[in-house]
Motif scaffolding. Sequence first.
Motif, mmCIF file in Angstrom:
data_model
loop_
_atom_site.group_PDB
_atom_site.id
_atom_site.type_symbol
_atom_site.label_atom_id
_atom_site.label_comp_id
_atom_site.label_asym_id
_atom_site.label_seq_id
_atom_site.Cartn_x
_atom_site.Cartn_y
_atom_site.Cartn_z
ATOM 1 N N SER A 29 -46.323 35.211 3.216
ATOM 2 C CA SER A 29 -45.978 33.962 3.471
ATOM 3 C C SER A 29 -44.610 33.621 3.605
ATOM 4 N N LYS A 30 -44.181 33.589 5.007
ATOM 5 C CA LYS A 30 -42.609 33.477 5.221
ATOM 6 C C LYS A 30 -41.903 32.132 4.485
ATOM 7 N N ASN A 31 -40.956 32.395 3.847
ATOM 8 C CA ASN A 31 -40.115 31.332 3.127
ATOM 9 C C ASN A 31 -39.523 30.423 4.574
ATOM 10 N N ARG A 32 -40.043 29.146 4.377
ATOM 11 C CA ARG A 32 -39.634 28.370 5.565
ATOM 12 C C ARG A 32 -38.207 27.640 5.043
ATOM 13 N N ALA A 33 -37.930 27.614 3.995
ATOM 14 C CA ALA A 33 -36.488 27.275 3.420
ATOM 15 C C ALA A 33 -35.483 28.408 3.098
ATOM 16 N N ALA A 34 -35.773 29.619 3.598
ATOM 17 C CA ALA A 34 -34.763 30.586 3.460
ATOM 18 C C ALA A 34 -33.568 30.416 3.811
ATOM 19 N N ARG A 35 -32.532 30.855 2.846
ATOM 20 C CA ARG A 35 -31.079 30.621 3.205
ATOM 21 C C ARG A 35 -30.363 31.758 2.033
ATOM 22 N N TRP A 36 -29.263 31.711 2.502
ATOM 23 C CA TRP A 36 -28.231 32.738 1.821
ATOM 24 C C TRP A 36 -27.851 31.728 0.330
ATOM 25 N N ASP A 37 -28.098 32.402 -0.665
ATOM 26 C CA ASP A 37 -27.631 31.609 -2.040
ATOM 27 C C ASP A 37 -26.544 32.508 -2.698
ATOM 28 N N ALA A 38 -25.467 32.166 -3.421
ATOM 29 C CA ALA A 38 -24.846 33.008 -4.251
ATOM 30 C C ALA A 38 -25.650 33.624 -5.354
ATOM 31 N N ILE A 39 -25.186 34.630 -5.837
ATOM 32 C CA ILE A 39 -25.907 35.338 -6.843
ATOM 33 C C ILE A 39 -24.765 34.824 -8.110
ATOM 34 N N ARG A 40 -25.399 34.295 -9.264
ATOM 35 C CA ARG A 40 -24.568 33.847 -10.110
ATOM 36 C C ARG A 40 -24.098 35.060 -11.091
ATOM 37 N N ALA A 41 -23.045 35.040 -11.527
ATOM 38 C CA ALA A 41 -22.316 36.116 -12.253
ATOM 39 C C ALA A 41 -23.360 36.394 -13.518
ATOM 40 N N ARG A 42 -23.272 37.736 -14.309
ATOM 41 C CA ARG A 42 -24.299 37.969 -15.109
ATOM 42 C C ARG A 42 -24.745 36.972 -15.775
ATOM 43 N N VAL A 43 -25.967 36.474 -15.545
ATOM 44 C CA VAL A 43 -26.747 35.660 -16.345
ATOM 45 C C VAL A 43 -27.909 36.373 -16.834
ATOM 46 N N ALA A 44 -28.013 36.103 -18.200
ATOM 47 C CA ALA A 44 -29.396 36.752 -18.849
ATOM 48 C C ALA A 44 -30.593 36.491 -18.207
ATOM 49 N N GLY A 45 -31.317 37.581 -18.082
ATOM 50 C CA GLY A 45 -32.626 37.503 -17.202
ATOM 51 C C GLY A 45 -32.588 37.311 -15.693
ATOM 52 N N SER A 46 -31.650 37.058 -15.156
ATOM 53 C CA SER A 46 -31.431 36.952 -13.836
ATOM 54 C C SER A 46 -31.607 38.451 -13.012
ATOM 55 N N TYR A 47 -32.708 38.815 -12.305
ATOM 56 C CA TYR A 47 -32.909 40.020 -11.658
ATOM 57 C C TYR A 47 -32.089 40.127 -10.526
ATOM 58 N N HIS A 48 -31.644 39.095 -9.854
ATOM 59 C CA HIS A 48 -30.804 39.096 -8.881
ATOM 60 C C HIS A 48 -29.294 39.742 -9.341
ATOM 61 N N SER A 49 -28.909 39.161 -10.431
ATOM 62 C CA SER A 49 -27.519 39.622 -10.984
ATOM 63 C C SER A 49 -27.647 41.223 -11.259
ATOM 64 N N ALA A 50 -28.650 41.777 -11.920
ATOM 65 C CA ALA A 50 -28.976 43.046 -12.337
ATOM 66 C C ALA A 50 -29.036 43.883 -10.965
ATOM 67 N N LEU A 51 -29.670 43.404 -9.938
ATOM 68 C CA LEU A 51 -29.751 44.265 -8.852
ATOM 69 C C LEU A 51 -28.382 44.441 -8.038
ATOM 70 N N PHE A 52 -27.727 43.218 -8.219
ATOM 71 C CA PHE A 52 -26.313 43.193 -7.785
ATOM 72 C C PHE A 52 -25.409 44.317 -8.468
ATOM 73 N N HIS A 53 -25.391 44.010 -9.592
ATOM 74 C CA HIS A 53 -24.059 44.849 -10.437
ATOM 75 C C HIS A 53 -24.702 46.118 -10.800
ATOM 76 N N ASP A 54 -26.129 46.563 -11.048
ATOM 77 C CA ASP A 54 -26.317 47.621 -11.367
ATOM 78 C C ASP A 54 -26.945 48.741 -10.425
ATOM 79 N N PHE A 55 -27.598 48.067 -9.242
ATOM 80 C CA PHE A 55 -28.323 48.945 -8.364
ATOM 81 C C PHE A 55 -27.873 48.996 -6.865
ATOM 82 N N LEU A 56 -27.913 47.690 -6.191
ATOM 83 C CA LEU A 56 -27.840 47.956 -4.818
ATOM 84 C C LEU A 56 -26.319 47.791 -4.454
ATOM 85 N N CYS A 57 -25.462 47.148 -5.164
ATOM 86 C CA CYS A 57 -24.063 47.009 -4.977
ATOM 87 C C CYS A 57 -23.076 47.510 -5.991
ATOM 88 N N ALA A 58 -23.494 48.094 -6.849
ATOM 89 C CA ALA A 58 -22.428 48.885 -7.723
ATOM 90 C C ALA A 58 -21.629 48.190 -8.561
#
Length: 176
Positions: free
Chosen positions: A124-153
């Motif tokens: 189901s396409k996200n009709r409200a898709a937009r670029w959002d800032a990844i918040r700094a190391r926030v406990a439980g944030s998988y976006h933060s973990a992906l950014f810092h530890d896997f995708l963006c080093a």
Amino acid sequence: MSHPYAKVLALWLLSVPAYAFNIGQESRFDYDFDAEVVAWQELQTHLPSAPVDTDLLAFEIEGRPGYRHALDRKSLSVGGDGVTRYSVVITSPSGVRTINFEGMRCATGERKIYAFGRADGSWSKNRAARWDAIRARVAGSYHSALFHDFLCAGGEGTASVEQIVQRLKRGGYRAD
């Protein structure tokens, strides 16, 4: 009798290049500076196939006990626009699955959810898709973990698909 500052002024005028005074030509500073700026443009993307359990690569998130997170190896791509695209599968402690197809821009620290996975394997396409800032190391944030530890080093730059797969297998970029 000469002015006491006349020599200082004369020496200063001789040391300043003529273009600083805009003598004989129009200033090109603004034009030259702006001419090298190219506006970023996002490439079109296609929705991947639904994730299959055998293609999932698990990763750990601090602060989310009982939740399981994984990326679909077959959906991973790094586009010419600098966007890393992937399907993420999040399984709750009760077994409920959330599947998203997303993109991450390492250069700007942003993420976007393109589509949501349905139980029948469609999207189901996200009709409200937009670029959002990844918040700094926030406990439980998988976006933060992906950014810092896997995708963006940790902000060092966009990793290749091979690097991402290795980091997922080893537990993060620090294990490279």
